[in-house]
Design a protein around this motif. Sequence first.
Motif, PDB file in Angstrom:
ATOM      1  N   THR A   1      -8.941  -1.016  -8.882  1.00 47.97           N
ATOM      2  CA  THR A   1      -9.913  -2.102  -8.726  1.00 47.97           C
ATOM      3  C   THR A   1     -11.225  -1.530  -8.192  1.00 47.97           C
ATOM      4  O   THR A   1     -11.233  -0.470  -7.552  1.00 47.97           O
TER       5      THR A   1
ATOM      6  N   ARG B   1      -7.061  -0.794  -5.517  1.00 48.32           N
ATOM      7  CA  ARG B   1      -5.667  -1.144  -5.815  1.00 48.32           C
ATOM      8  C   ARG B   1      -5.343  -0.800  -7.261  1.00 48.32           C
ATOM      9  O   ARG B   1      -6.203  -0.952  -8.143  1.00 48.32           O
ATOM     10  N   THR B   2      -4.110  -0.391  -7.478  1.00 44.91           N
ATOM     11  CA  THR B   2      -3.713   0.032  -8.822  1.00 44.91           C
ATOM     12  C   THR B   2      -3.696  -1.159  -9.783  1.00 44.91           C
ATOM     13  O   THR B   2      -3.326  -2.266  -9.417  1.00 44.91           O
ATOM     14  N   ARG B   3      -4.096  -0.902 -11.011  1.00 43.93           N
ATOM     15  CA  ARG B   3      -4.042  -1.916 -12.057  1.00 43.93           C
ATOM     16  C   ARG B   3      -3.947  -1.205 -13.398  1.00 43.93           C
ATOM     17  O   ARG B   3      -4.094   0.011 -13.472  1.00 43.93           O
TER      18      ARG B   3
ATOM     19  N   ARG C   1     -13.121  -3.932  -2.019  1.00 47.56           N
ATOM     20  CA  ARG C   1     -12.349  -3.932  -0.782  1.00 47.56           C
ATOM     21  C   ARG C   1     -12.316  -2.492  -0.297  1.00 47.56           C
ATOM     22  O   ARG C   1     -12.698  -1.581  -1.019  1.00 47.56           O
TER      23      ARG C   1
ATOM     24  N   LEU D   1       1.954  -1.904  -9.517  1.00 43.29           N
ATOM     25  CA  LEU D   1       0.622  -2.494  -9.644  1.00 43.29           C
ATOM     26  C   LEU D   1       0.247  -3.190  -8.350  1.00 43.29           C
ATOM     27  O   LEU D   1       1.098  -3.608  -7.587  1.00 43.29           O
ATOM     28  N   ASP D   2      -1.050  -3.296  -8.129  1.00 44.58           N
ATOM     29  CA  ASP D   2      -1.606  -3.939  -6.943  1.00 44.58           C
ATOM     30  C   ASP D   2      -1.216  -3.207  -5.651  1.00 44.58           C
ATOM     31  O   ASP D   2      -1.076  -3.821  -4.598  1.00 44.58           O
ATOM     32  N   THR D   3      -1.031  -1.894  -5.777  1.00 39.58           N
ATOM     33  CA  THR D   3      -0.763  -1.076  -4.585  1.00 39.58           C
ATOM     34  C   THR D   3      -2.077  -0.439  -4.134  1.00 39.58           C
ATOM     35  O   THR D   3      -2.790   0.163  -4.946  1.00 39.58           O
ATOM     36  N   ALA D   4      -2.385  -0.577  -2.854  1.00 35.39           N
ATOM     37  CA  ALA D   4      -3.607   0.054  -2.341  1.00 35.39           C
ATOM     38  C   ALA D   4      -3.367   1.549  -2.182  1.00 35.39           C
ATOM     39  O   ALA D   4      -2.381   1.964  -1.563  1.00 35.39           O
TER      40      ALA D   4
ATOM     41  N   HIS E   1       0.847  -1.182   0.000  1.00 31.87           N
ATOM     42  CA  HIS E   1       0.000   0.000   0.000  1.00 31.87           C
ATOM     43  C   HIS E   1       0.887   1.239   0.000  1.00 31.87           C
ATOM     44  O   HIS E   1       2.079   1.171   0.305  1.00 31.87           O
TER      45      HIS E   1
END
Length: 462
Positions: A75, A83-85, A79, A40-43, A2
Amino acid sequence: MHTSSHALARLLGDWAGPGPAHRRLSDLVRLLILDGRLPLDTALPGERDLAAVLGISRTTVSTAYTTLREQGYLTARDRARGRTRVPPGDRQPEPGTAGPDLLDFSHAASPAPGEALHRAYTRALDQLPRYLPRHGYAHVGLGELRAAVAQRYTDRGLPTAPEQILVTNGAQHAFSLLVRTILRPRDRVVTDHPSYPHALRVLRNAGCRITPVAVTDDGWDVDTLVTAARGAALAFLIPDFHNPTGLLLSEVDRPRLRLDCPLVVDETMAELALDADPPVPVAAYHPGVISIGSAAKTFWGGLRVGWLRADRELVQRLGQARSGTDLGTPVVEQLACAELLREIGELLPDRLAGMRERRSLLLDLVRTRLPDWTVGRSSGGLSVWARLPDPVSSALAAVAPQFGVHLAAGPRFGIGGAFERYLRLPYSLDADPMRAGIEGIASALAAVRSGHRADPSPTPLA
Ligand SMILES: Cc1ncc(COP(=O)(O)O)c(C=O)c1O
């Protein structure tokens, strides 16, 4: 993973500008994701907290996040935190992989010298039968290429034995292998500032703490480097036609570079001496220095051949450590690279003449089409570092694809959002694409100044 509000605020830097704040915020976060500065996939931080840190309303953050979600860069709200994508089929290319319809100003790398490369591969294939009866794995590199690289160092004023050379799959591989092998998370590393973005990424990925030391128009401040290196685990410098500025560490400063910590110099651009005499390698002044080199800029990036020069023990250690990720460099490419190195004396003059021509064209174009930009003095390499009158580098990179150009924003070369007033301009493109690219940048700049917003699906110019 994150990111905190403060970390994101640092990445955003000075993000003031024309147009609605929620648009600027979503555009810049999208650019950070595409640049890889936000993995990527960072909140992302919570809306309320980010709004407080940025000093804006929660609605602004919320609207920006909604836009990013709609564009596919965050995303959905299944949640607590988006999250980054990257949306599937996004047409914005990764840095350095601009599609055929975008002019790639994000990459400072020249096309191959076609004929010479073809000749080198033909000769490599002729030699290949000698290697076929063996298994073909050479974890430190083929003797033939190690000898050719060692000879080149010796010719440049640094006597070198083949056993001091480790062949790698490019300079980037050499640096990441070294960092993975000799550094640990939290180790402190001194770097130039600005520096090569992918090297900074290696250090960040390894969890290192980076101490940036400014490289200004006047070059390196060796006294500050010496002070910063006290207690550091490593220093990483690009003294030979520095990327992005093209500066060269002077002959006076080379012997003064006596640091308390191990020093790695990246000499990827070292052969591209456009105005200066070819530099004597820093390791000729300081025997313990680890040098990294590459065939990418001298010959062609697609060879994917680089090397590292160090003492024999470190070369062996790295050769063993590399099996954790790869088992060697392709044989034909190594043989072709050895051929090219043997011919370098004949190849280089024409190649450098072409680069000088492209550089003067670029400087003329900047003078006429971007008259309020100032370009730093460079003496080699493949790019200049341009200073913009306003801090709009990221905003410019965000809209540039709509004007047919792919740019690397200035902050990619720095730490904590620095260099929003800078843009690296490469002169590796041919004349027509370079003219078209500068036109595109001028139009993109006018759009940014008038508050134009970035379109997530850029329509390239024909
Ligand atoms: C300073 C520097 N180091 C490393 C690299 C990467 O080199 P390679 O393609 O050999 O991995 C580059 C390429 O732009 C560079 O400019």
